[in-house]
Design a protein around this motif. Sequence first.
Motif, mmCIF file in Angstrom:
data_model
loop_
_atom_site.group_PDB
_atom_site.id
_atom_site.type_symbol
_atom_site.label_atom_id
_atom_site.label_comp_id
_atom_site.label_asym_id
_atom_site.label_seq_id
_atom_site.Cartn_x
_atom_site.Cartn_y
_atom_site.Cartn_z
ATOM 1 N N TYR A 335 46.608 37.724 32.154
ATOM 2 C CA TYR A 335 45.277 37.232 32.454
ATOM 3 C C TYR A 335 44.184 38.289 32.379
ATOM 4 O O TYR A 335 43.009 37.969 32.548
ATOM 5 N N ARG A 336 44.561 39.554 32.123
ATOM 6 C CA ARG A 336 43.594 40.658 32.097
ATOM 7 C C ARG A 336 42.830 40.750 33.422
ATOM 8 O O ARG A 336 41.627 40.996 33.459
ATOM 9 N N VAL A 337 43.568 40.513 34.508
ATOM 10 C CA VAL A 337 43.015 40.614 35.850
ATOM 11 C C VAL A 337 43.958 41.486 36.665
ATOM 12 O O VAL A 337 45.177 41.328 36.580
ATOM 13 N N ALA A 338 43.399 42.405 37.465
ATOM 14 C CA ALA A 338 44.237 43.303 38.252
ATOM 15 C C ALA A 338 44.117 42.979 39.732
ATOM 16 O O ALA A 338 43.031 42.650 40.233
ATOM 17 N N LEU A 339 45.242 43.071 40.428
ATOM 18 C CA LEU A 339 45.252 42.931 41.889
ATOM 19 C C LEU A 339 44.977 44.303 42.481
ATOM 20 O O LEU A 339 45.787 45.217 42.359
ATOM 21 N N VAL A 340 43.832 44.428 43.151
ATOM 22 C CA VAL A 340 43.421 45.717 43.707
ATOM 23 C C VAL A 340 43.930 45.883 45.131
ATOM 24 O O VAL A 340 44.421 46.944 45.519
ATOM 25 N N GLY A 341 43.790 44.833 45.941
ATOM 26 C CA GLY A 341 44.171 44.959 47.342
ATOM 27 C C GLY A 341 44.585 43.633 47.942
ATOM 28 O O GLY A 341 44.329 42.565 47.385
ATOM 29 N N VAL A 342 45.240 43.722 49.109
ATOM 30 C CA VAL A 342 45.714 42.545 49.825
ATOM 31 C C VAL A 342 45.366 42.697 51.303
ATOM 32 O O VAL A 342 45.544 43.782 51.880
ATOM 33 N N GLN A 359 52.099 35.745 50.329
ATOM 34 C CA GLN A 359 52.337 34.607 51.209
ATOM 35 C C GLN A 359 51.091 33.741 51.302
ATOM 36 O O GLN A 359 49.970 34.240 51.120
ATOM 37 N N PRO A 360 51.265 32.435 51.580
ATOM 38 C CA PRO A 360 50.088 31.597 51.811
ATOM 39 C C PRO A 360 49.232 32.175 52.933
ATOM 40 O O PRO A 360 49.744 32.609 53.957
ATOM 41 N N GLY A 361 47.942 32.211 52.733
ATOM 42 C CA GLY A 361 47.033 32.793 53.718
ATOM 43 C C GLY A 361 46.631 34.218 53.399
ATOM 44 O O GLY A 361 45.654 34.718 53.964
ATOM 45 N N ASP A 362 47.369 34.903 52.508
ATOM 46 C CA ASP A 362 46.971 36.253 52.104
ATOM 47 C C ASP A 362 45.618 36.193 51.384
ATOM 48 O O ASP A 362 45.341 35.264 50.628
ATOM 49 N N VAL A 363 44.792 37.206 51.615
ATOM 50 C CA VAL A 363 43.524 37.325 50.911
ATOM 51 C C VAL A 363 43.667 38.438 49.875
ATOM 52 O O VAL A 363 44.068 39.558 50.210
ATOM 53 N N LEU A 364 43.367 38.139 48.626
ATOM 54 C CA LEU A 364 43.550 39.083 47.525
ATOM 55 C C LEU A 364 42.195 39.576 47.035
ATOM 56 O O LEU A 364 41.228 38.815 46.970
ATOM 57 N N LEU A 365 42.155 40.839 46.677
ATOM 58 C CA LEU A 365 40.983 41.428 46.048
ATOM 59 C C LEU A 365 41.332 41.628 44.578
ATOM 60 O O LEU A 365 42.181 42.466 44.246
#
Length: 590
Positions: A335-342, A359-365
């Motif tokens: 997807y050319r998208v990076a996960l920076v933080g959780v 997990q459900p409820g995690d907030v991703l940056l």
Amino acid sequence: MTPDQTSLFIVLFLVFVFLIWGRWRYNLVAFVALLVALLLGVVPMEQAFSGFGHPATVIIALVLVVSRGLSNSGVIDLVARHVVDASRKLAQHVAIMAGLAAGLSALMNNVAALALLMPVDMQAARKAGRSASLSLMPLSFASILGGMITLIGTPPNIVIAQFRGDALGEPYQMFDFAPVGLACAVLGVAYVALIGWRLLPGTAQSVDPQQELFDLADYVAEARVSENSKVIGMRVRDLDEEAAKSDVEIIGLIRGGKRLPGLARVAEIKAGDILVLEASPDSLEEALGNMKLEYVGKDKGLLGTDDLIMNEVVVQESSALAGRTAQSMRLLYRYRVALVGVSRQGKRFRADVRKLTLQPGDVLLLIGADERLADVTGRLGLLPLADRGQRVIQRDKAWLAVGVFSLAILAASVGLVYLPVALGCAAALFIVFNIVPLRDVYTSIEWPVIVLLGSMIPLGTALQATGGTTLIAGSILDISAGLSPVVVLTLLIIVTMTLSDVMNNTATAVIAAPIAIEIATRLDVSPDPFLMGVAVAASCAFLTPIGHKNNTLIMGPGGYRFGDYWRMGLPLEILIVAVSVPMIMWVWPM
């Protein structure tokens, strides 16, 4: 007990255990349980997958497609924008948002209603300079209460309606749930608006007005040491002062794909190392500039040369990322998208961000080009925390969507068309008029819920066929021996409500419905009060974040802990029991 009953009770007990444990997805647990029951012979082979063609399963799938259409047409967004005003006092804001959530949940799936209103509520909290945790839980509870009003508002109502059809030859109609559900919803919404939000933990009520929606410093993020970084050759502990200037904390170092022990305080930093930081998005960006670090993935050129933006999203229970890692989903390469933080309710974790099981409820940056972030958010079933207007794509078709939906509900309500057919026609028209693009039809459906229901229905049928419901009903009647049927009804509601707090509410309805019918048969009274009691109780999961998907969805953005829910939820459940029993006895006499 017969061998079949023993085997089935063991299977169901293990289902309860694994659902409460939460280590494996509930749909996987239910499907494996069905396969075990088939191999043991307690579910006949010819009924193996009958649950997937059951009317309740079909109705739930169609309701989700129709809900997507109402969202895409901009109907809900237009309503919310005219109703929400960030300048209002908190009590007024909670009352209006809760009332709106309950009203919408009566007309569409309550999970979809919450997903639509949640970014609006959080945006209002940001503008008002208050913590979103004060309004998100009332919003979630109100959406659950509103779903009790109509047949299509919540899956347990659909399940109960179809069980009545199987038992008595005629299912409940669209508004048969309204008298009891409306009374519970009105008083419940009044409670969450006037009293409930005040019972939340003191930490949620004392918030710095300048703070963001929730404690964004809880992000655990990763940044790569570039070839020209000024930190090369320094030890991690030497960066404390520099990190403090950017308001970040260095909590680890990854080298060669492995995280070094402890906080790696004495490790000498090399090019290509990854620093593990705890920071807000703004602080992270400042730290990267000051120390000449770079986002993981940018070094490979996969993020592109476009202007990059960061976006915050919540992992929903139905998201493709739930139970997976960013690495296994190949976010960067696909997807050319990076996960920076959780962010996970303020908890630190040892796993690498990209290798962390989400997990459900995690907030991703996430970071990437604007259009790629919009695409990945929709494709993977993520919920953006900022209302970016991406979901309102066809405002000119709002009235068309309302008209089609209203005609379908009206036709089903007066008995002209069978409800699944009416909803199917509405969904088909939404597709024909491109209100729901063809590519979005299947992504609109929460397939884990469909698998859960399709797997649990044969187990519920087997429970009845083997005489298991008779044993359970007999136990409840033995406990309440000599007492009136009203006491038995109250006891059934409390037991069902307790089960719903620790396992999926749809599964609870599937198990409790045949028990309700059996109890009514043993007492020689109408089954309607007991079925209605189960419908109310199965929907009312307010004590934990695991009983209902809406409670899970708000956990991360609200910064709630597991024990926060009962503070507002326990009085609400007591209120629902006190209201529902007399209303059921009045509307559905025994």
